[in-house]
Write an enzyme that holds these catalytic residues in place. Structure first.
Site, mmCIF file in Angstrom:
data_model
loop_
_atom_site.group_PDB
_atom_site.id
_atom_site.type_symbol
_atom_site.label_atom_id
_atom_site.label_comp_id
_atom_site.label_asym_id
_atom_site.label_seq_id
_atom_site.Cartn_x
_atom_site.Cartn_y
_atom_site.Cartn_z
ATOM 1 C CE1 TYR A 121 4.510 8.754 3.820
ATOM 2 C CE2 TYR A 121 5.002 7.447 5.761
ATOM 3 C CZ TYR A 121 4.968 8.657 5.109
ATOM 4 O OH TYR A 121 5.400 9.788 5.762
ATOM 5 C CG HIS A 136 6.713 -1.744 2.510
ATOM 6 N ND1 HIS A 136 6.622 -0.582 3.236
ATOM 7 C CD2 HIS A 136 5.465 -2.275 2.509
ATOM 8 C CE1 HIS A 136 5.380 -0.409 3.639
ATOM 9 N NE2 HIS A 136 4.645 -1.424 3.218
ATOM 10 C CE LYS A 177 3.410 -4.298 11.724
ATOM 11 N NZ LYS A 177 2.253 -3.972 10.957
ATOM 12 C CG ASP A 178 0.441 -7.045 7.719
ATOM 13 O OD1 ASP A 178 -0.416 -6.321 8.211
ATOM 14 O OD2 ASP A 178 1.533 -6.605 7.306
ATOM 15 C CB SER A 184 3.553 -0.225 10.890
ATOM 16 O OG SER A 184 2.284 0.216 10.437
ATOM 17 C CD GLN A 186 -1.910 -8.836 4.076
ATOM 18 O OE1 GLN A 186 -2.786 -7.986 4.094
ATOM 19 N NE2 GLN A 186 -0.649 -8.533 3.847
ATOM 20 C CG MET A 234 -1.899 -1.186 1.179
ATOM 21 S SD MET A 234 -3.418 -0.885 2.075
ATOM 22 C CE MET A 234 -2.797 -0.685 3.734
ATOM 23 C CD GLN A 254 -6.237 -3.814 2.109
ATOM 24 O OE1 GLN A 254 -6.091 -4.316 1.004
ATOM 25 N NE2 GLN A 254 -5.271 -3.836 3.011
HETATM 26 P P1 AMP Z 1 1.339 -2.854 3.493
HETATM 27 O O1 AMP Z 1 1.897 -1.781 2.613
HETATM 28 O O2 AMP Z 1 1.206 -2.447 4.924
HETATM 29 O O3 AMP Z 1 0.091 -3.483 2.923
HETATM 30 O O4 AMP Z 1 2.424 -4.010 3.504
HETATM 31 C C1 AMP Z 1 2.857 -4.628 2.319
HETATM 32 C C2 AMP Z 1 3.646 -5.858 2.654
HETATM 33 O O5 AMP Z 1 4.768 -5.505 3.459
HETATM 34 C C3 AMP Z 1 2.823 -6.871 3.462
HETATM 35 O O6 AMP Z 1 3.116 -8.180 2.996
HETATM 36 C C4 AMP Z 1 3.332 -6.655 4.860
HETATM 37 O O7 AMP Z 1 3.223 -7.802 5.683
HETATM 38 C C5 AMP Z 1 4.784 -6.312 4.615
HETATM 39 N N1 AMP Z 1 5.329 -5.575 5.775
HETATM 40 C C6 AMP Z 1 4.838 -4.454 6.334
HETATM 41 N N2 AMP Z 1 5.566 -4.110 7.423
HETATM 42 C C7 AMP Z 1 6.520 -5.057 7.560
HETATM 43 C C8 AMP Z 1 7.568 -5.293 8.501
HETATM 44 N N3 AMP Z 1 7.787 -4.465 9.526
HETATM 45 N N4 AMP Z 1 8.341 -6.381 8.336
HETATM 46 C C9 AMP Z 1 8.124 -7.240 7.303
HETATM 47 N N5 AMP Z 1 7.165 -7.074 6.386
HETATM 48 C C10 AMP Z 1 6.367 -6.007 6.504
#
Ligand code: AMP
Length: 285
Positions: free
Chosen positions: A33, A38, A150-151, A186, A154, A31, A62
């Site tokens: 940022y 990531h 982390k998720d 995050s 998911q 998503m 979502q």
């Molecule tokens: P998001 O942009 O929050 O939807 O995250 C995109 C992907 O990055 C997802 O698969 C998350 O689980 C992963 N992600 C986000 N934060 C972390 C983190 N601190 N460590 C590892 N993976 C992460």
């Protein structure tokens, strides 16, 4: 690095072009940022595949009606710069109208591992995640896709969806990336004021204590969850949504930890909802 905004047909054509160069295609849905969490996924994909595709899309489907869809942090230009540096081949940045027809009416609903934890506190969330991820899988047709632990829920929901719907993609889980002081990275951490940021450290601290308790031989799930709650209580800026110990792959209830388990929590720090988890046992099955 190719950047495609919008049209899904352009994306399909670009991926097919890249695929003709040979090798496998890795895909990292995000998503945006972007932070080091990531980027750890991106690096893994770049190291394992000839081609890496990243998507940046804040998926309205979502988010619940009272959640932070509008406020979710966005910085597309910086994200693209970071991805270019990592050697990503293609970044896809659609708008909601590029992915969803105005009368979109088809959804993917996983009804097992998505039920509890965040599924219970965020109704419709995993329906939104599964729907967009399956759409992106159809568009990119990756050989491998990378998701963070982390998720954790998911990741298990996506694994289940891919298994149940015979999607020809290998799902790769990647470990949680943390700040030096333990806070899991995050995009939502930017919402935290300095005192909230300090309070948020209780999450990783509590998980560390739970892991130490497990490592010392404790196997009673309620006792381990209780130790986490104890660490979190007393700070008025923390509101605990859930602290639960579940079977690490089925996410089913556990009384005694006799097989790998996950201790997962969701806590609101002021208005910011944070999640974190730790594996108790042999790691991600
Ligand atoms: P998001 O942009 O929050 O939807 O995250 C995109 C992907 O990055 C997802 O698969 C998350 O689980 C992963 N992600 C986000 N934060 C972390 C983190 N601190 N460590 C590892 N993976 C992460």
């Amino acid at each position: 690095m190719l950047r495609i905004d919008g049209n899904v047909e352009k994306l399909r054509r670009a991926v097919r072009g890249l695929r003709q160069e040979g090798g496998t295609v890795g895909f990292v849905p995000t998503m945006g940022y972007l932070h080091e969490g990531h980027l750890s996924l991106v690096r893994k994909s770049v190291s394992e595949n000839q081609t890496t595709v990243v998507s940046i899309f804040v998926n309205p489907l979502q988010f619940g009606p009272n959640e932070d869809y509008e406020a979710y942090p966005r910085d597309l230009e910086k994200d693209c710069m970071l991805l270019e540096k990592e050697g990503v081949d293609l970044v896809y940045c659609p708008k909601p109208e590029d992915l969803y027809h105005p009368d979109h009416s088809t959804y993917v609903v996983e009804e097992g591992v998505s039920r509890d934890l965040c599924g219970a506190s965020r109704p419709g969330h995993f329906r939104g995640v599964c729907t967009v991820v399956l759409k992106l899988f159809h568009l990119v047709e990756p050989d491998r896709a990378y998701f963070g632990e982390k998720d954790y829920q998911q990741l298990q929901v996506i694994r289940r969806m891919v298994r149940d719907l015979n999607v020809p993609v290998e799902i790769r889980g990647c470990p949680i990336v943390r700040e030096q002081d333990g806070l899991a990275l995050s995009s939502r951490n930017v919402y935290l004021s300095p005192p909230e940021r300090a309070s948020a450290l209780a999450l990783s601290r509590s998980l560390k204590k739970a892991k130490a308790l497990y490592d010392s031989g404790e196997r009673d799930a309620a006792k381990i969850a209780g130790c986490v709650r104890e660490e979190l209580k007393g700070d008025p800026s923390l509101y605990v949504e859930y602290v639960e110990v579940k079977d690490a792959s089925e996410l089913s209830a556990l009384k005694t930890i006799e097989r790998p388990a996950v201790l997962a929590l969701a806590v609101r720090v002021g208005k910011t909802r944070l999640i974190d988890n730790v594996i108790l046992g042999e790691g991600n099955p």
